[in-house]
Design a protein around this motif. Structure first.
Motif, short mmCIF file in Angstrom:
data_model
loop_
_atom_site.label_atom_id
_atom_site.label_comp_id
_atom_site.label_asym_id
_atom_site.label_seq_id
_atom_site.Cartn_x
_atom_site.Cartn_y
_atom_site.Cartn_z
N ASN A 154 0.81 -1.22 0.00
CA ASN A 154 0.00 0.00 0.00
C ASN A 154 0.85 1.28 0.00
O ASN A 154 0.35 2.36 0.28
CB ASN A 154 -1.03 -0.01 1.13
CG ASN A 154 -0.42 -0.15 2.51
OD1 ASN A 154 0.75 0.11 2.71
ND2 ASN A 154 -1.23 -0.58 3.46
N LEU A 155 2.12 1.13 -0.38
CA LEU A 155 2.97 2.31 -0.58
C LEU A 155 2.48 3.01 -1.84
O LEU A 155 2.51 2.43 -2.93
CB LEU A 155 4.44 1.92 -0.71
CG LEU A 155 5.41 3.08 -0.94
CD1 LEU A 155 5.52 3.95 0.31
CD2 LEU A 155 6.78 2.56 -1.35
N GLU A 156 2.01 4.23 -1.71
CA GLU A 156 1.47 4.99 -2.84
C GLU A 156 2.56 5.76 -3.57
O GLU A 156 2.40 6.11 -4.72
CB GLU A 156 0.41 5.97 -2.34
CG GLU A 156 -0.78 5.28 -1.76
CD GLU A 156 -2.00 5.43 -2.63
OE1 GLU A 156 -2.23 6.53 -3.13
OE2 GLU A 156 -2.71 4.44 -2.80
N GLY A 157 3.64 6.05 -2.87
CA GLY A 157 4.72 6.80 -3.50
C GLY A 157 5.76 7.20 -2.47
O GLY A 157 5.54 7.06 -1.26
N HIS A 158 6.89 7.66 -2.97
CA HIS A 158 7.95 8.12 -2.07
C HIS A 158 8.73 9.24 -2.75
O HIS A 158 8.77 9.33 -3.98
CB HIS A 158 8.88 6.97 -1.68
CG HIS A 158 9.63 6.39 -2.83
ND1 HIS A 158 9.07 5.48 -3.71
CD2 HIS A 158 10.89 6.58 -3.27
CE1 HIS A 158 9.94 5.13 -4.62
NE2 HIS A 158 11.07 5.79 -4.39
N VAL A 159 9.30 10.09 -1.91
CA VAL A 159 10.11 11.22 -2.37
C VAL A 159 11.34 11.28 -1.48
O VAL A 159 11.24 11.11 -0.26
CB VAL A 159 9.32 12.55 -2.25
CG1 VAL A 159 10.17 13.74 -2.64
CG2 VAL A 159 8.04 12.52 -3.06
N TYR A 160 12.48 11.53 -2.11
CA TYR A 160 13.71 11.71 -1.35
C TYR A 160 14.09 13.19 -1.36
O TYR A 160 14.05 13.83 -2.40
CB TYR A 160 14.86 10.89 -1.95
CG TYR A 160 14.59 9.40 -1.99
CD1 TYR A 160 14.18 8.73 -0.85
CD2 TYR A 160 14.75 8.68 -3.17
CE1 TYR A 160 13.93 7.36 -0.87
CE2 TYR A 160 14.51 7.31 -3.19
CZ TYR A 160 14.09 6.67 -2.05
OH TYR A 160 13.86 5.31 -2.08
N THR A 161 14.47 13.68 -0.20
CA THR A 161 14.98 15.04 -0.07
C THR A 161 16.35 14.92 0.59
O THR A 161 16.45 14.62 1.78
CB THR A 161 14.03 15.91 0.79
OG1 THR A 161 12.70 15.77 0.30
CG2 THR A 161 14.45 17.37 0.75
#
Length: 167
Positions: A154-161
């Motif tokens: 159920n991971l919808e998305g990810h972003v790296y900063t």
């Protein structure tokens, strides 16, 4: 109806290794680490990525990083939680801690260490990272009503900063 849980996994800022006689838990941040923590926390604030709950390792370098982020977010310092599981633990124990978070919090930020934090991020994402850099943030968004229910599926998305300065 869509439910969303957002987890920010933050590795502590760059710390000093040359502290003779200082225990690992007491290592402090380098000036570059402090700069990077401010840089990243300001980027997150501008992007509206402000947590409702902050939990930190008790290690000086992680806690100092968490305090910098909390200042930038104008987060109440008396609500910053310190949890020993986030120091010298395992990815499995960190995942257990995350899955036990109170469900009233939709957006949570945890501060800690490698290799556990890279392992936690890699548990969820399809393309693994070699390393979450110091001051790096992995923002993971889940379609889940409860923290206990977060998983790869159920991971919808990810972003790296990540900071501009490399390690």
């Amino acid at each position: 109806m869509k439910h969303l849980k957002v987890l920010h996994v933050v590795r502590h800022a760059k710390s000093a290794w040359d502290s003779d006689g200082v225990a690992d838990i007491d290592r402090s941040l380098k000036p570059r680490g402090i700069r990077n923590a401010y840089e990243i926390s300001r980027k997150l604030k501008l992007g509206g990525l402000i947590p409702q709950k902050i939990i930190s390792s008790p290690a000086d370098r992680a806690l100092h990083t968490a305090v910098i982020f909390a200042r930038v977010f104008e987060y109440p310092m008396d609500e910053l939680e310190i949890n020993n599981i986030l120091y010298a633990s395992s990815a499995e124990k960190v995942l257990d801690l995350i899955r036990g978070i109170d469900d009233r919090y939709k957006k949570v930020m945890i501060f800690g260490h490698n290799p556990e934090f890279t392992d936690v991020v890699n548990y969820f994402v399809k393309s693994p990272l070699d390393n979450v850099p110091t001051s790096g943030v992995a923002t993971l968004k889940f379609n889940a009503a409860e923290w206990i229910g977060i998983d790869r599926g159920n991971l919808e998305g990810h972003v790296y900063t990540f900071p501009n300065e490399k390690e």
